[in-house]
Design a protein around this motif. Structure first.
Motif, PDB file in Angstrom:
ATOM      1  N   ALA A  20       0.826  -1.207   0.000  1.00 35.48           N
ATOM      2  CA  ALA A  20       0.000   0.000   0.000  1.00 35.48           C
ATOM      3  C   ALA A  20       0.862   1.259   0.000  1.00 35.48           C
ATOM      4  CB  ALA A  20      -0.937  -0.006   1.206  1.00 35.48           C
ATOM      5  N   GLN A  21       1.912   1.279   0.815  1.00 39.11           N
ATOM      6  CA  GLN A  21       2.804   2.435   0.865  1.00 39.11           C
ATOM      7  C   GLN A  21       3.513   2.643  -0.469  1.00 39.11           C
ATOM      8  OE1 GLN A  21       5.520   2.005   4.142  1.00 39.11           O
ATOM      9  NE2 GLN A  21       4.100   2.904   5.597  1.00 39.11           N
ATOM     10  N   SER A  22       3.761   1.558  -1.198  1.00 39.18           N
ATOM     11  CA  SER A  22       4.438   1.643  -2.491  1.00 39.18           C
ATOM     12  C   SER A  22       3.496   2.081  -3.601  1.00 39.18           C
ATOM     13  CB  SER A  22       5.060   0.290  -2.851  1.00 39.18           C
ATOM     14  OG  SER A  22       6.021  -0.093  -1.888  1.00 39.18           O
ATOM     15  N   GLY A  23       2.205   2.232  -3.268  1.00 44.73           N
ATOM     16  CA  GLY A  23       1.246   2.696  -4.259  1.00 44.73           C
ATOM     17  C   GLY A  23       0.743   1.620  -5.200  1.00 44.73           C
ATOM     18  N   VAL A  24       1.020   0.348  -4.873  1.00 42.98           N
ATOM     19  CA  VAL A  24       0.619  -0.738  -5.755  1.00 42.98           C
ATOM     20  C   VAL A  24      -0.884  -1.006  -5.648  1.00 42.98           C
ATOM     21  CG1 VAL A  24       0.920  -3.197  -6.243  1.00 42.98           C
ATOM     22  CG2 VAL A  24       2.898  -1.789  -5.668  1.00 42.98           C
ATOM     23  N   CYS A  25      -1.398  -0.941  -4.433  1.00 40.73           N
ATOM     24  CA  CYS A  25      -2.794  -1.256  -4.182  1.00 40.73           C
ATOM     25  C   CYS A  25      -3.122  -0.855  -2.751  1.00 40.73           C
ATOM     26  CB  CYS A  25      -3.067  -2.748  -4.391  1.00 40.73           C
ATOM     27  SG  CYS A  25      -2.010  -3.806  -3.357  1.00 40.73           S
ATOM     28  N   SER A  26      -4.373  -1.011  -2.358  1.00 41.82           N
ATOM     29  CA  SER A  26      -4.745  -0.770  -0.971  1.00 41.82           C
ATOM     30  C   SER A  26      -4.364  -1.984  -0.130  1.00 41.82           C
ATOM     31  CB  SER A  26      -6.246  -0.519  -0.856  1.00 41.82           C
ATOM     32  OG  SER A  26      -6.953  -1.711  -1.132  1.00 41.82           O
ATOM     33  N   ARG A  27      -4.399  -1.840   1.197  1.00 42.74           N
ATOM     34  CA  ARG A  27      -4.095  -2.983   2.065  1.00 42.74           C
ATOM     35  C   ARG A  27      -5.080  -4.124   1.842  1.00 42.74           C
ATOM     36  NH1 ARG A  27      -2.194  -0.722   8.003  1.00 42.74           N
ATOM     37  NH2 ARG A  27      -0.960   1.039   7.277  1.00 42.74           N
ATOM     38  N   ARG A  28      -6.341  -3.781   1.682  1.00 39.88           N
ATOM     39  CA  ARG A  28      -7.351  -4.822   1.470  1.00 39.88           C
ATOM     40  C   ARG A  28      -7.105  -5.547   0.144  1.00 39.88           C
ATOM     41  NH1 ARG A  28     -13.448  -3.285   2.693  1.00 39.88           N
ATOM     42  NH2 ARG A  28     -12.421  -3.100   4.722  1.00 39.88           N
ATOM     43  N   GLU A  29      -6.759  -4.764  -0.897  1.00 37.57           N
ATOM     44  CA  GLU A  29      -6.453  -5.391  -2.189  1.00 37.57           C
ATOM     45  C   GLU A  29      -5.220  -6.288  -2.075  1.00 37.57           C
ATOM     46  OE1 GLU A  29      -8.136  -1.921  -5.225  1.00 37.57           O
ATOM     47  OE2 GLU A  29      -6.102  -1.793  -4.418  1.00 37.57           O
ATOM     48  N   ALA A  30      -4.229  -5.853  -1.265  1.00 41.37           N
ATOM     49  CA  ALA A  30      -3.028  -6.668  -1.067  1.00 41.37           C
ATOM     50  C   ALA A  30      -3.386  -8.003  -0.426  1.00 41.37           C
ATOM     51  CB  ALA A  30      -2.022  -5.921  -0.211  1.00 41.37           C
ATOM     52  N   VAL A  88       1.081  13.607  -2.210  1.00 41.09           N
ATOM     53  CA  VAL A  88       1.833  12.370  -1.968  1.00 41.09           C
ATOM     54  C   VAL A  88       1.811  11.500  -3.217  1.00 41.09           C
ATOM     55  CG1 VAL A  88       1.458  12.382   0.521  1.00 41.09           C
ATOM     56  CG2 VAL A  88      -0.188  11.217  -0.949  1.00 41.09           C
ATOM     57  N   SER A  89       2.889  10.749  -3.411  1.00 38.99           N
ATOM     58  CA  SER A  89       3.013   9.912  -4.612  1.00 38.99           C
ATOM     59  C   SER A  89       2.115   8.688  -4.557  1.00 38.99           C
ATOM     60  CB  SER A  89       4.463   9.441  -4.774  1.00 38.99           C
ATOM     61  OG  SER A  89       5.344  10.529  -4.897  1.00 38.99           O
ATOM     62  N   ALA A  90       2.060   8.068  -3.389  1.00 37.67           N
ATOM     63  CA  ALA A  90       1.384   6.780  -3.265  1.00 37.67           C
ATOM     64  C   ALA A  90       0.083   6.923  -2.486  1.00 37.67           C
ATOM     65  CB  ALA A  90       2.331   5.785  -2.609  1.00 37.67           C
ATOM     66  N   GLN A  91      -0.216   5.931  -1.638  1.00 34.52           N
ATOM     67  CA  GLN A  91      -1.468   5.926  -0.904  1.00 34.52           C
ATOM     68  C   GLN A  91      -1.486   7.031   0.151  1.00 34.52           C
ATOM     69  OE1 GLN A  91      -4.180   4.048  -1.480  1.00 34.52           O
ATOM     70  NE2 GLN A  91      -3.163   3.150  -3.240  1.00 34.52           N
ATOM     71  N   PRO A  92      -2.526   7.871   0.159  1.00 36.83           N
ATOM     72  CA  PRO A  92      -2.596   8.961   1.139  1.00 36.83           C
ATOM     73  C   PRO A  92      -3.021   8.454   2.507  1.00 36.83           C
ATOM     74  CG  PRO A  92      -4.576   8.940  -0.195  1.00 36.83           C
ATOM     75  CD  PRO A  92      -3.683   7.852  -0.750  1.00 36.83           C
ATOM     76  N   GLU A  93      -2.670   9.215   3.515  1.00 39.59           N
ATOM     77  CA  GLU A  93      -3.130   8.952   4.873  1.00 39.59           C
ATOM     78  C   GLU A  93      -3.888  10.181   5.362  1.00 39.59           C
ATOM     79  OE1 GLU A  93       0.070   7.830   7.388  1.00 39.59           O
ATOM     80  OE2 GLU A  93       0.667   6.092   6.183  1.00 39.59           O
ATOM     81  N   GLY A  94      -5.022   9.945   6.005  1.00 35.89           N
ATOM     82  CA  GLY A  94      -5.811  11.062   6.503  1.00 35.89           C
ATOM     83  C   GLY A  94      -6.289  11.957   5.373  1.00 35.89           C
ATOM     84  N   LEU A 122      -2.724   3.185  -9.755  1.00 33.94           N
ATOM     85  CA  LEU A 122      -1.639   3.752 -10.562  1.00 33.94           C
ATOM     86  C   LEU A 122      -0.425   3.960  -9.658  1.00 33.94           C
ATOM     87  CD1 LEU A 122      -3.686   6.261 -12.714  1.00 33.94           C
ATOM     88  CD2 LEU A 122      -2.216   4.464 -13.620  1.00 33.94           C
ATOM     89  N   PRO A 123       0.377   2.924  -9.454  1.00 37.02           N
ATOM     90  CA  PRO A 123       1.519   3.064  -8.550  1.00 37.02           C
ATOM     91  C   PRO A 123       2.599   3.971  -9.120  1.00 37.02           C
ATOM     92  CG  PRO A 123       1.551   0.930  -9.640  1.00 37.02           C
ATOM     93  CD  PRO A 123       0.240   1.560  -9.987  1.00 37.02           C
ATOM     94  N   PRO A 124       3.310   4.682  -8.250  1.00 35.45           N
ATOM     95  CA  PRO A 124       4.424   5.516  -8.706  1.00 35.45           C
ATOM     96  C   PRO A 124       5.647   4.657  -8.999  1.00 35.45           C
ATOM     97  CG  PRO A 124       4.241   5.630  -6.332  1.00 35.45           C
ATOM     98  CD  PRO A 124       3.096   4.781  -6.800  1.00 35.45           C
ATOM     99  N   LEU A 125       6.337   4.949 -10.080  1.00 38.15           N
ATOM    100  CA  LEU A 125       7.570   4.245 -10.409  1.00 38.15           C
ATOM    101  C   LEU A 125       8.738   5.111  -9.965  1.00 38.15           C
ATOM    102  CD1 LEU A 125       6.709   2.768 -13.926  1.00 38.15           C
ATOM    103  CD2 LEU A 125       6.086   1.965 -11.638  1.00 38.15           C
ATOM    104  N   GLY A 126       8.966   5.107  -8.647  1.00 38.02           N
ATOM    105  CA  GLY A 126       9.978   5.977  -8.047  1.00 38.02           C
ATOM    106  C   GLY A 126       9.282   7.127  -7.351  1.00 38.02           C
ATOM    107  N   ARG A 127       9.063   6.988  -6.056  1.00 29.40           N
ATOM    108  CA  ARG A 127       8.265   7.966  -5.321  1.00 29.40           C
ATOM    109  C   ARG A 127       9.007   9.276  -5.090  1.00 29.40           C
ATOM    110  NH1 ARG A 127       6.449   4.687  -0.132  1.00 29.40           N
ATOM    111  NH2 ARG A 127       8.500   3.774  -0.474  1.00 29.40           N
ATOM    112  N   LEU A 128       8.219  10.334  -4.902  1.00 32.35           N
ATOM    113  CA  LEU A 128       8.696  11.613  -4.394  1.00 32.35           C
ATOM    114  C   LEU A 128       7.946  11.870  -3.093  1.00 32.35           C
ATOM    115  CD1 LEU A 128       8.779  14.109  -7.431  1.00 32.35           C
ATOM    116  CD2 LEU A 128      10.733  13.385  -6.049  1.00 32.35           C
ATOM    117  N   ASP A 129       8.650  12.255  -2.028  1.00 30.63           N
ATOM    118  CA  ASP A 129       7.950  12.488  -0.770  1.00 30.63           C
ATOM    119  C   ASP A 129       7.074  13.736  -0.873  1.00 30.63           C
ATOM    120  OD1 ASP A 129       9.409  14.888   0.189  1.00 30.63           O
ATOM    121  OD2 ASP A 129      11.117  13.531   0.369  1.00 30.63           O
ATOM    122  N   MET A 130       6.221  13.924   0.101  1.00 32.27           N
ATOM    123  CA  MET A 130       5.229  14.992   0.055  1.00 32.27           C
ATOM    124  C   MET A 130       5.867  16.374  -0.045  1.00 32.27           C
ATOM    125  SD  MET A 130       1.943  15.600   2.558  1.00 32.27           S
ATOM    126  CE  MET A 130       2.905  15.974   4.026  1.00 32.27           C
TER     127      MET A 130
END
Length: 257
Positions: A20-30, A88-94, A122-130
């Motif tokens: 989920a943090q990598s932006g691949v999918c949600s935790r539930r999808e994982a 944020v590049s990947a999955q947002p929090e809050g 749509l996962p990021p291919l190389g994240r950028l922090d917020m």
């Protein structure tokens, strides 16, 4: 094509959380992917949804195109975004704003193009922090993901970095070669002072918040971090907050590098 990545964080982490943090999918999808037997670590299929991945282990996610619910090839998106600070590049929090929310018709730059479904992964291919800005690539393309973030990838990434604090020859030498993060030596970096407390830094790896942590180690505080290039792909004149599709020629160049 499988999605492959080596885990480089300092502490073990649950597989579903890391995906989920990598932006691949949600935790539930994982958890669903694990139940379907699509996830393996170092060649062993993951059967426990609570399994943790250890530093240095390699996770492989089997190609979703081979499984149920796969999107047709025509719906595979690869998109270039000029990410602003605060997104944020990947999955947002809050209340965080994900980069995928910028993918509207109003923000499209250039010729008309299909607009991805807001619910598409749509996962990021190389994240950028917020707190960083610049070139961000979002893609469902497994071949492209392997070329950009796979364990054998050699694509470099270029950043313009504004810092606070004195820049000295010794600090530049350490940034180029001599620093370690999380107990592991960093690969050599190309670091050039370009005036007015600005550095051009080119990396061939992408550890978590790497440039900020590197600068911290030499007592430089990053004020602004701007990614301008990933391999042969340049941000160019794409305005901040806008997006465009990756061209076939750009994809071919990234894969061939």
């Amino acid at each position: 094509m499988a999605w492959t990545r080596t885990y480089d964080e300092a502490e073990p982490q649950r597989v579903n959380r890391w995906l989920a943090q990598s932006g691949v999918c949600s935790r539930r999808e994982a958890e669903t992917l694990i139940a379907e037997g699509r996830v393996s670590i170092d060649g062993q299929v993951v059967e426990d949804a609570g399994r943790k991945i250890e530093p240095g282990q390699t996770l492989v996610l089997a190609d979703a195109a081979a499984g149920p619910g796969a999107a047709p090839a025509a719906e595979v998106f690869s998109l270039v975004i000029h990410k602003p600070v605060g997104v944020v590049s990947a999955q947002p929090e809050g209340k965080q704003i994900p980069a995928a929310r910028l993918l509207t018709r109003e923000r499209l730059w250039g010729p008309a193009a299909p607009i991805p479904d807001p619910k598409a992964s749509l996962p990021p291919l190389g994240r950028l922090d917020m707190d960083s800005r610049g070139l961000l690539l979002l893609s469902q393309d497994g071949v492209l993901a392997k070329a950009l973030i796979g364990p054998q990838s050699t694509l470099d990434k270029e950043y313009l970095v504004q810092v606070a604090g004195p820049i000295t020859p010794r600090k530049i030498a350490l940034l180029r070669h001599g620093l370690s993060l999380d107990g592991r030596q960093l690969k050599p970096a190309k670091v050039t002072e370009i005036g007015n407390r600005r550095l051009r830094i080119v990396l061939t790896e992408g550890r978590n918040r790497q440039i900020r942590r590197m600068c911290d180690l030499v007592e430089l505080k990053v004020v602004d971090l701007f990614r301008t290039r990933i391999g042969p792909l340049r941000l160019g004149d794409l305005p901040e907050g806008r997006w465009r599709p990756l061209t076939a020629e750009e994809r071919a160049a990234l894969i061939a590098t």
